[in-house]
Design a protein around this motif. Structure first.
Motif, mmCIF file in Angstrom:
data_model
loop_
_atom_site.group_PDB
_atom_site.id
_atom_site.type_symbol
_atom_site.label_atom_id
_atom_site.label_comp_id
_atom_site.label_asym_id
_atom_site.label_seq_id
_atom_site.Cartn_x
_atom_site.Cartn_y
_atom_site.Cartn_z
ATOM 1 N N GLU A 163 79.050 45.594 48.678
ATOM 2 C CA GLU A 163 78.320 45.485 49.931
ATOM 3 C C GLU A 163 77.683 44.109 50.037
ATOM 4 O OE1 GLU A 163 75.539 48.608 50.489
ATOM 5 O OE2 GLU A 163 76.960 50.202 49.998
ATOM 6 N N ASP A 164 77.919 43.447 51.154
ATOM 7 C CA ASP A 164 77.302 42.150 51.404
ATOM 8 C C ASP A 164 76.027 42.324 52.220
ATOM 9 O OD1 ASP A 164 79.293 40.749 50.095
ATOM 10 O OD2 ASP A 164 80.509 40.529 51.910
ATOM 11 N N ILE A 165 75.165 41.333 52.145
ATOM 12 C CA ILE A 165 73.956 41.344 52.959
ATOM 13 C C ILE A 165 74.299 40.803 54.341
ATOM 14 C CG2 ILE A 165 71.653 40.340 53.240
ATOM 15 C CD1 ILE A 165 71.460 40.216 50.218
ATOM 16 N N HIS A 166 73.878 41.525 55.361
ATOM 17 C CA HIS A 166 74.022 41.063 56.742
ATOM 18 C C HIS A 166 72.625 40.718 57.252
ATOM 19 C CE1 HIS A 166 78.254 42.107 56.658
ATOM 20 N NE2 HIS A 166 77.917 43.248 56.090
ATOM 21 N N LEU A 167 72.241 41.198 58.412
ATOM 22 C CA LEU A 167 70.921 40.861 58.928
ATOM 23 C C LEU A 167 69.850 41.760 58.314
ATOM 24 C CD1 LEU A 167 72.603 39.267 61.005
ATOM 25 C CD2 LEU A 167 70.942 39.965 62.732
ATOM 26 N N VAL A 168 68.760 41.142 57.902
ATOM 27 C CA VAL A 168 67.612 41.871 57.385
ATOM 28 C C VAL A 168 66.745 42.289 58.565
ATOM 29 C CG1 VAL A 168 65.509 41.731 56.006
ATOM 30 C CG2 VAL A 168 67.625 40.666 55.179
ATOM 31 N N ARG B 155 76.427 48.010 70.503
ATOM 32 C CA ARG B 155 77.511 47.330 69.806
ATOM 33 C C ARG B 155 77.173 46.898 68.386
ATOM 34 N NH1 ARG B 155 79.809 44.009 75.038
ATOM 35 N NH2 ARG B 155 81.383 45.566 75.554
ATOM 36 N N PRO B 156 76.897 47.830 67.507
ATOM 37 C CA PRO B 156 76.915 47.465 66.094
ATOM 38 C C PRO B 156 78.375 47.305 65.694
ATOM 39 C CG PRO B 156 76.621 49.809 66.304
ATOM 40 C CD PRO B 156 76.634 49.235 67.712
ATOM 41 N N ALA B 157 78.631 46.935 64.464
ATOM 42 C CA ALA B 157 80.018 46.831 64.025
ATOM 43 C C ALA B 157 80.603 48.230 63.953
ATOM 44 C CB ALA B 157 80.104 46.146 62.667
ATOM 45 N N LEU B 158 81.526 48.534 64.847
ATOM 46 C CA LEU B 158 82.082 49.881 64.906
ATOM 47 C C LEU B 158 82.820 50.245 63.628
ATOM 48 C CD1 LEU B 158 83.457 49.927 68.544
ATOM 49 C CD2 LEU B 158 81.254 50.698 67.713
ATOM 50 N N TYR B 159 83.243 49.230 62.888
ATOM 51 C CA TYR B 159 84.019 49.478 61.682
ATOM 52 C C TYR B 159 83.249 49.022 60.453
ATOM 53 C CZ TYR B 159 87.445 50.048 65.283
ATOM 54 O OH TYR B 159 88.096 50.468 66.413
ATOM 55 N N ASP B 160 81.922 49.064 60.535
ATOM 56 C CA ASP B 160 81.071 48.728 59.413
ATOM 57 C C ASP B 160 81.263 49.781 58.327
ATOM 58 O OD1 ASP B 160 79.122 48.137 57.619
ATOM 59 O OD2 ASP B 160 77.438 48.588 58.949
ATOM 60 N N LEU B 161 81.888 49.377 57.250
ATOM 61 C CA LEU B 161 82.234 50.342 56.205
ATOM 62 C C LEU B 161 81.042 50.720 55.334
ATOM 63 C CD1 LEU B 161 85.642 48.819 55.111
ATOM 64 C CD2 LEU B 161 85.206 50.640 56.729
ATOM 65 N N THR B 162 79.901 50.049 55.495
ATOM 66 C CA THR B 162 78.725 50.363 54.699
ATOM 67 C C THR B 162 77.715 51.183 55.480
ATOM 68 O OG1 THR B 162 77.502 48.388 55.363
ATOM 69 C CG2 THR B 162 79.019 48.172 53.512
ATOM 70 N N SER B 163 77.956 51.362 56.775
ATOM 71 C CA SER B 163 76.960 52.010 57.631
ATOM 72 C C SER B 163 76.857 53.494 57.337
ATOM 73 C CB SER B 163 77.312 51.807 59.103
ATOM 74 O OG SER B 163 76.460 52.570 59.929
ATOM 75 N N ARG B 164 75.638 53.994 57.396
ATOM 76 C CA ARG B 164 75.438 55.432 57.194
ATOM 77 C C ARG B 164 75.932 56.224 58.393
ATOM 78 N NH1 ARG B 164 68.894 54.965 57.479
ATOM 79 N NH2 ARG B 164 68.687 54.621 59.714
ATOM 80 N N SER C 299 71.993 45.816 56.677
ATOM 81 C CA SER C 299 73.366 46.145 57.066
ATOM 82 C C SER C 299 73.664 45.898 58.540
ATOM 83 C CB SER C 299 73.664 47.620 56.741
ATOM 84 O OG SER C 299 72.804 48.470 57.478
ATOM 85 N N PHE C 300 72.716 45.372 59.295
ATOM 86 C CA PHE C 300 72.932 45.160 60.735
ATOM 87 C C PHE C 300 73.896 44.004 60.936
ATOM 88 C CE2 PHE C 300 70.925 43.774 64.977
ATOM 89 C CZ PHE C 300 71.729 44.642 65.701
ATOM 90 N N GLN C 301 74.999 44.252 61.650
ATOM 91 C CA GLN C 301 76.004 43.212 61.864
ATOM 92 C C GLN C 301 76.712 43.453 63.179
ATOM 93 O OE1 GLN C 301 79.692 43.499 59.556
ATOM 94 N NE2 GLN C 301 78.826 45.239 58.444
ATOM 95 N N GLY C 302 77.880 42.847 63.346
ATOM 96 C CA GLY C 302 78.637 42.970 64.581
ATOM 97 C C GLY C 302 78.130 42.004 65.634
ATOM 98 N N SER C 303 78.792 42.004 66.784
ATOM 99 C CA SER C 303 78.324 41.141 67.861
ATOM 100 C C SER C 303 76.963 41.582 68.364
ATOM 101 C CB SER C 303 79.341 41.100 69.010
ATOM 102 O OG SER C 303 79.537 42.383 69.577
#
Length: 745
Positions: free
Chosen positions: A520-525, A134-143, A536-540
């Motif tokens: 692009e915002d900073i999420h989890l390092v 479950r990463p952010a399925l709609y993460d617009l920055t994800s590769r 870029s790690f985010q989501g629940s």
């Protein structure tokens, strides 16, 4: 700055609520088999279910014998022995290798032979299940993004059209109130639970998640502190909800306040970890997990062991290796590797980096000049390699119960596909593993299972139809933006306890605007598998390991806490930020505690949790009371309400509610257009099912457990109501409601 980024063969059969990737379990009521009438000669073979579901090579056996005999059986039949999963009765996990012996028995013959072995009580060949990370399925920055900018714009257009139609339909209703079970006895002047309760005007303006707003308002009373209240009409929410928060925020004018404290780490990207220590890098200063408040007291997770159930952990990763717990790490995936090797399977895209991300969020090593710092940077973290391809009930049970005597916290960021159509959860063995964990783990105090709530908001999914998230044994958490609001892909459900700062956008419109500006915002390092660092790690998926790390700090502060004590503390310590409190959808329970379907009780605060844990007295034993609310047949009126009620008598010893579960069986031609609510004797309303516009299933629900944490602390005595609303105009009928209240004295 950009960072680099059981055919189940069984000698007796039981209802199993874990499902294959090909069908919704509720679409096949014949899948339930009466164990008393079950014939031992009946087999569910792959031929019988051709094109419907697939059998795996994993087997579960219950054997009245010690482990040595199980190993002998494995050798005799050419099976791989995986693990002993349970005691009393003893259940073992086996795997059948593929294509090794030309003369090996076929499925039916093998299972028949095993079933005839002395001491073997039943054999279950496991079905394949789809469980997704479950990463952010709609993460617009994800590769590895799953949706393009263009496709998301189309999603936005479709959602607006659907919402407009739904709003128009709801506004056209002249009558929309609950119907008392016995209408002749209704006191129309009453506004208590289940008696002619009219919806407020906000009902016709569904909240963005699609669940229609609250049924009614109970006044704007904000929950502050453990037992303090504030009138929000006369005193609006400030940037911080307490003097303690205000002082903490005022002190954060920069990183200088950490100089000389031992917390001014040399990890190069610690300064970017706003979710740990927010001095204004993103959002508002002070809007973070407040781990500094715990660290300053000396609580860093030391002595606590955590296990990440995921796609593996890179043991030699530079930011994890020093804290890696090899002894508790394991693999339940049979692919030719040693089961003690929990490293991820590598591919060119490093797609199996998810578990390593989670482990680093929990316990990335501090002061090693690599990437960032984990929430519990002195804790030990290992894991079970589980989610890499399809899984089975016995694999999940093996993972959930693995090393419960040594592990304090399990972190899981996966579940059924978040597509808004499934109603899936753990199977019989998985449920048994959860119970074992909370009963036997940590010397009887119970392990803490932290679970990601899901990212299916754009598909109108509801995590109450995810049986892992909605289990009373899991502490489920959602993702919050940098201001503490819900993220646009978050799922609503009444089982979410709290939210965790991970960043992101509150609305899809905001996300699309940022993408159009290449912002692009900073999420989890976190560290990548190739040695680089990512932000870029985010989501629940990211929220769950952060929460697991916070729980490690809490357990270090007070090792005597039980699994229920931890949930009690989260309910009392979580609070919404000012921005989050302005979001629609907040309700207030009888104790004045505010709750939300996407944010639970609000944002997690590690410092406050640790401080509360130090003086917390253990909750009394868990009490359970069951109300047989309904058993029979009753039509669900088209575009109308159906209520059933049940009373918990004063003679019951329970005085405070923790969890409530409505186990509901119903048939319906379009279950995605049903709404279900639970109302407590105190009048608190909790919506346990929202509209799921993608769910066109005609199967209804079979004994599905709709769970809510919204009544926490209320008096359970009195009349409870389950209210069902059909907004489709299609036919349906209620068959059974078994209502369970869990609590304490």
């Amino acid at each position: 700055m950009a960072l680099l980024l059981y055919a189940s063969l069984a000698l007796w059969a039981v209802p199993v609520q874990a499902h294959s990737q090909y069908r919704d379990f509720h679409q096949d009521p014949t899948f339930y088999v009466n164990r008393n009438n079950f014939s031992t000669s009946r087999f569910y073979s792959s031929q019988q279910h051709a094109g419907v579901e697939a059998l795996s090579r994993h087997l579960a056996l219950e054997i009245d014998a010690e482990e040595g005999h199980a190993r002998e059986l494995a050798a005799k039949y050419g099976l791989h022995y995986v693990s002993k999963v349970f005691e009393n009765p003893s259940v073992y996990h086996f795997h059948r290798p593929s294509g090794r012996q030309k003369r090996s028995l076929n499925n039916s013959a093998l299972l028949s032979a095993l079933a005839k072995e002395p001491g073997v009580r039943w054999v279950d060949q496991q079905k394949s299940l789809v469980r997704v990370k479950r990463p952010a399925l709609y993460d617009l920055t994800s590769r590895t993004q799953t949706h393009t900018l263009k496709s998301l714009a189309k999603v936005l257009g479709r959602r607006r059209e659907a919402r407009a139609r739904e709003e128009s339909s709801l506004l056209s209703k002249e009558r929309d109130f609950w119907i008392q079970e016995d209408e002749d006895s209704v006191d129309r002047s009453s506004t208590r639970a289940g008696i002619a309760v009219r919806l407020p005007g906000s009902y016709a303006r569904p909240y963005r998640g699609g669940y229609g707003g609250g049924l009614r308002s109970y006044g704007k009373r904000g929950y502050q502190g453990d037992f303090g209240y504030r009138d929000l009409d006369s005193q609006p929410l400030s940037a911080a909800e307490s003097e303690e928060d205000a002082v903490r925020i005022q002190s954060m004018s920069g990183l200088e306040d950490l100089a000389g404290t031992g917390l001014d780490f040399n990890d190069p990207y610690f300064k970017d970890q706003w979710y740990l220590h927010n001095t204004g890098q993103l959002g508002r200063p002070g809007y973070d997990l407040n781990v500094i408040g715990a660290w300053r007291r000396g609580y860093t997770g030391r002595g606590v062991v955590l296990s990440v159930l995921d796609d593996g952990i890179q043991a030699k990763n530079a930011d994890i290796a020093e804290n890696y717990a090899k002894d508790i790490s394991y693999s339940v995936i049979r692919d030719g590797r040693d089961l003690r090797d929990a490293n991820p399977r590598l591919d060119p895209a490093f797609s199996n980096s998810h578990g390593t991300y989670c482990a680093a969020a929990i316990a990335a090593v501090s002061n090693n000049e690599v990437c960032g710092v984990g929430v519990a940077y002195d804790a030990k973290v290992g894991g079970v390699r589980l989610v890499d391809g399809s899984v089975t009930d016995i694999q999940e049970a093996t993972a959930l119960s693995r090393n419960v005597e040594a592990v304090g916290v399990f972190s899981a960021s996966w579940g059924p596909t978040d597509d808004g159509t499934k109603a899936e959860g753990p199977g019989r063995l998985g449920k048994q593993a959860f119970r074992r964990g909370v009963l036997e783990g940590r010397d009887g105090k119970g392990v803490i299972y932290v679970w990601a709530s899901g990212n299916g908001g754009l598909e109108d999914d509801n995590c109450n139809l995810d049986g892992y998230v909605s289990s009373i044994y899991t502490l489920s958490v959602s993702a919050l933006t940098d201001t503490g609001a819900s993220v646009f892909y978050g799922e609503p459900c009444a089982s979410t306890l709290a939210g965790v700062f991970v960043g992101g956008e509150h609305t899809l419109e905001e996300a699309l605007q940022k993408r159009s500006r290449n912002q692009e915002d900073i999420h989890l390092v976190v560290p990548e598998l190739d040695g680089h660092c990512s932000s870029s790690f985010q989501g629940s998926s990211a929220a769950a390991p952060l929460m697991a790390g916070v729980v490690a700090l809490v357990l270090q502060a007070n090792p005597s806490l039980t699994w229920r004590d931890v949930q009690h503390l989260v309910v009392r310590a979580a609070r919404p930020t000012r921005e989050a409190a302005e979001e629609g959808g907040w309700e207030t329970n009888a104790l004045g505690r505010r709750f939300h379907l996407k944010q639970g009780y609000g944002a997690v605060d590690a410092g406050r949790l640790v401080e509360s844990a130090l003086t917390w007295e253990n909750a009394g034993p868990q009490k359970r009371s069951t109300i047989k609310m309904f058993d029979g047949y009753r039509p669900i009126p088209s575009n109308d309400w159906l209520n059933v009620t049940g009373k918990l008598e004063p003679s019951n010893a329970m005085t405070e509610v923790e969890h409530v579960v409505a186990n509901i069986t119903l048939s319906h031609k379009q279950r995605g257009m049903l709404r279900i609510y639970i109302v407590s004797p105190s009048g608190t309303t909790s919506q346990v099912l929202t509209h799921r516009l993608q769910d066109e299933s005609t199967s209804g629900f079979t004994h599905w457990p709709f769970m809510s944490v919204h009544f926490w602390g209320e008096n359970p005595q009195g009349l409870w109501t389950v209210a069902i609303k059909d907004d489709s105009g299609r036919k349906g009928s209620l068959r059974k409601v078994d209502f369970v209240v869990f609590g304490t004295c």
